[in-house]
Structure formats: structure tokens, C-alpha cells
Design a protein around this motif. Sequence first.
Motif, PDB file in Angstrom:
ATOM      1  N   ALA A 182      41.704  47.242  37.677  1.00 25.98           N
ATOM      2  CA  ALA A 182      42.054  47.662  39.027  1.00 25.98           C
ATOM      3  C   ALA A 182      43.235  46.865  39.568  1.00 25.98           C
ATOM      4  O   ALA A 182      44.139  47.420  40.202  1.00 25.98           O
ATOM      5  N   VAL A 183      43.253  45.559  39.308  1.00 27.93           N
ATOM      6  CA  VAL A 183      44.365  44.714  39.771  1.00 27.93           C
ATOM      7  C   VAL A 183      45.652  45.085  39.048  1.00 27.93           C
ATOM      8  O   VAL A 183      46.735  45.097  39.645  1.00 27.93           O
ATOM      9  N   GLU A 184      45.548  45.411  37.768  1.00 28.93           N
ATOM     10  CA  GLU A 184      46.729  45.839  37.000  1.00 28.93           C
ATOM     11  C   GLU A 184      47.343  47.087  37.634  1.00 28.93           C
ATOM     12  O   GLU A 184      48.566  47.178  37.817  1.00 28.93           O
ATOM     13  N   TYR A 185      46.486  48.053  37.996  1.00 31.53           N
ATOM     14  CA  TYR A 185      46.976  49.274  38.634  1.00 31.53           C
ATOM     15  C   TYR A 185      47.572  48.972  40.000  1.00 31.53           C
ATOM     16  O   TYR A 185      48.591  49.543  40.406  1.00 31.53           O
ATOM     17  N   LEU A 186      46.920  48.082  40.734  1.00 34.12           N
ATOM     18  CA  LEU A 186      47.381  47.708  42.066  1.00 34.12           C
ATOM     19  C   LEU A 186      48.781  47.100  41.998  1.00 34.12           C
ATOM     20  O   LEU A 186      49.676  47.482  42.764  1.00 34.12           O
ATOM     21  N   ILE A 187      48.995  46.175  41.092  1.00 34.18           N
ATOM     22  CA  ILE A 187      50.296  45.519  40.948  1.00 34.18           C
ATOM     23  C   ILE A 187      51.364  46.517  40.521  1.00 34.18           C
ATOM     24  O   ILE A 187      52.484  46.525  41.050  1.00 34.18           O
ATOM     25  N   SER A 231      33.251  48.781  46.604  1.00 34.78           N
ATOM     26  CA  SER A 231      33.594  50.203  46.581  1.00 34.78           C
ATOM     27  C   SER A 231      34.673  50.566  47.590  1.00 34.78           C
ATOM     28  O   SER A 231      34.963  51.736  47.780  1.00 34.78           O
ATOM     29  N   ARG A 232      35.279  49.591  48.238  1.00 34.38           N
ATOM     30  CA  ARG A 232      36.343  49.870  49.193  1.00 34.38           C
ATOM     31  C   ARG A 232      37.655  49.277  48.704  1.00 34.38           C
ATOM     32  O   ARG A 232      37.698  48.165  48.171  1.00 34.38           O
ATOM     33  N   PHE A 233      38.720  50.030  48.909  1.00 38.88           N
ATOM     34  CA  PHE A 233      40.032  49.570  48.468  1.00 38.88           C
ATOM     35  C   PHE A 233      40.419  48.264  49.157  1.00 38.88           C
ATOM     36  O   PHE A 233      41.001  47.372  48.540  1.00 38.88           O
ATOM     37  N   SER A 234      40.086  48.149  50.428  1.00 40.08           N
ATOM     38  CA  SER A 234      40.416  46.928  51.168  1.00 40.08           C
ATOM     39  C   SER A 234      39.734  45.704  50.563  1.00 40.08           C
ATOM     40  O   SER A 234      40.272  44.592  50.603  1.00 40.08           O
ATOM     41  N   GLU A 235      38.548  45.900  49.970  1.00 42.65           N
ATOM     42  CA  GLU A 235      37.841  44.787  49.325  1.00 42.65           C
ATOM     43  C   GLU A 235      38.561  44.361  48.051  1.00 42.65           C
ATOM     44  O   GLU A 235      38.636  43.168  47.736  1.00 42.65           O
ATOM     45  N   LEU A 236      39.079  45.344  47.303  1.00 41.59           N
ATOM     46  CA  LEU A 236      39.861  45.035  46.108  1.00 41.59           C
ATOM     47  C   LEU A 236      41.100  44.230  46.488  1.00 41.59           C
ATOM     48  O   LEU A 236      41.431  43.231  45.849  1.00 41.59           O
ATOM     49  N   VAL A 237      41.797  44.677  47.540  1.00 41.18           N
ATOM     50  CA  VAL A 237      43.000  43.977  47.996  1.00 41.18           C
ATOM     51  C   VAL A 237      42.664  42.554  48.418  1.00 41.18           C
ATOM     52  O   VAL A 237      43.363  41.601  48.046  1.00 41.18           O
ATOM     53  N   LYS A 238      41.580  42.392  49.163  1.00 42.07           N
ATOM     54  CA  LYS A 238      41.179  41.060  49.631  1.00 42.07           C
ATOM     55  C   LYS A 238      40.909  40.123  48.458  1.00 42.07           C
ATOM     56  O   LYS A 238      41.328  38.949  48.465  1.00 42.07           O
ATOM     57  N   ALA A 239      40.235  40.634  47.425  1.00 36.35           N
ATOM     58  CA  ALA A 239      39.923  39.813  46.250  1.00 36.35           C
ATOM     59  C   ALA A 239      41.199  39.442  45.494  1.00 36.35           C
ATOM     60  O   ALA A 239      41.349  38.305  45.030  1.00 36.35           O
ATOM     61  N   ALA A 240      42.122  40.405  45.362  1.00 36.30           N
ATOM     62  CA  ALA A 240      43.367  40.141  44.635  1.00 36.30           C
ATOM     63  C   ALA A 240      44.236  39.128  45.383  1.00 36.30           C
ATOM     64  O   ALA A 240      44.900  38.289  44.765  1.00 36.30           O
ATOM     65  N   VAL A 241      44.221  39.194  46.708  1.00 40.11           N
ATOM     66  CA  VAL A 241      44.963  38.216  47.516  1.00 40.11           C
ATOM     67  C   VAL A 241      44.351  36.824  47.331  1.00 40.11           C
ATOM     68  O   VAL A 241      45.059  35.835  47.125  1.00 40.11           O
TER      69      VAL A 241
END
Length: 263
Positions: A182-187, A231-241
Amino acid sequence: MRNHHSIIGQQRKQSQALVSIYIDLQNAKSIKHLGSLLLEFAKFQGILIEAKVYYNSLCPDQVSAKDKLQNFGFKCIDVPCPLKNSADNQLMVDCLDDIYSNRPPDTVILVSGDGDFVNLVRNLKDRGKKVIGFAEPGSLKQKLKEIVGSDFHFLDELPNLVASKTQHQTEKVPCHLTYNEAVEYLIEAIKTALSKGKGTGLGFINNLMLQLFPKYQGVTFVCQHQGKTFSRFSELVKAAVKDGKIRLQDQQLFVIEADRLSA
């Protein structure tokens, strides 16, 4: 439109090949009816980074066709020159420039049946690039078809090609992703948006991930590396930050690696 606080997403990682589209509009006017299908087909080949249409504004029929393609998001390049092959020559120059750029495509989708592109295809293949050709039956030169080989298709095959790819992808779509995927896709989505001069707000990046990565479609949650899920995109962003993968500033996302390179 999906809210960026809602479900993670729905899409892929298939091959991570970078894909560019080049359309010779004079030679393939029927593409104006198939633009969205061509974009869909390209995304099954990898990450679409360019979709260029070459046309001559001195020709009213080409202007009408380019207007439709522009609405789908194609970059339309006007070559208003009465000389023969002027648009073809510009397409070839731009394609080779892109090949030698900082982010060259691995796969080139050429929409034309014009024999003038035989040497271009030969050069691309000599450089290890995959070439996929599309053309109209009545405007195809046999030499071009032969050099493209098994990756050649007629434009009227697009609906069936996309339908078969969609069915195959749907059968393989998982309901979850790993955190690293997920982080790979985000970047990659952030880099793609920045390279095109687009904003990188959470909602836009989530939607871009859906467009770029079929494996991301259908995903209901991400498995975090500590064993947790979200399950929320904002949670993925928070973890990646938090993990130092990306940076969030003024509601815009940035890649830490890119920050270091520009420093």
C-alpha cells in the motif's frame, strides 16, 4: 466520488512497467470513440505515465476528434503544418525524447498503421522496450504489423481486450494488501501527481491510486506490519507519515526521498 476517510481502495500492482501512449490521430480517427477503453487497456499493462495525441489543427475533423480525447485526459499536441508527415515526425521525436528522459516508459502503445513508424518501433525494441500497436484495418501497413509482431491489434478489438483483462483481474483481486504494498502504491501515486503538476491532496491521491493500481481496487483493508489492520485511507497516510515514508504539509502529500534529492 470516494471520501478519502472511507474504505482504503480497490486496485492492483500487476507489472510495475511504466507505460506511454502515442496516437497519430490522422491515421486513426476512430480512436475518438475508444479513448476511455484505450486508457483502461494501458492501465492493465502497468503504470500509465503519458497519453499523447498528435493532430493538425488545420484539419477540422482532427480538431473534433482531439476535443473528445482531451476530455478523457489525453495530452493533445498540435502540429499545424501543411507539410506531409509533420505530426508523425513530432510524435517520433517526442517518443525518443521520452525514452531518454529521467522516467522513460518500459512499454510504448503506438496507435497508428503508418509505415513511417517502422524505424521507430525497431529503435524502441532495440532498446528493450515493449511495443503494443493499434491501427484501423484500412490504414495498416504490413511492415509495421510485422515488426510489432504478436502485440499488434486492431482498434475494434479494444472492447474485447479490455473485457477479458477486467474479468481476469477481477478473479485475482484480493480483499487486502500488505502495508508495504500500500505504501509503495501511495508513493508512486504522489510521484505521478507531482510529475504532472497536480495537487497531492488525500482525496486526489486515493483516486489516483485507484486508477493506477488494479490490485488496490476491491481492497477492504490494509494489513499493517505490526499485525494491525486499517480500512481508511487517512489511516494509511497517518501510518506512512509516522514511519517517515511520506510527508503531509498543508493537506498535501510529499515523498521524503524526493525532499532529500531536492535539498
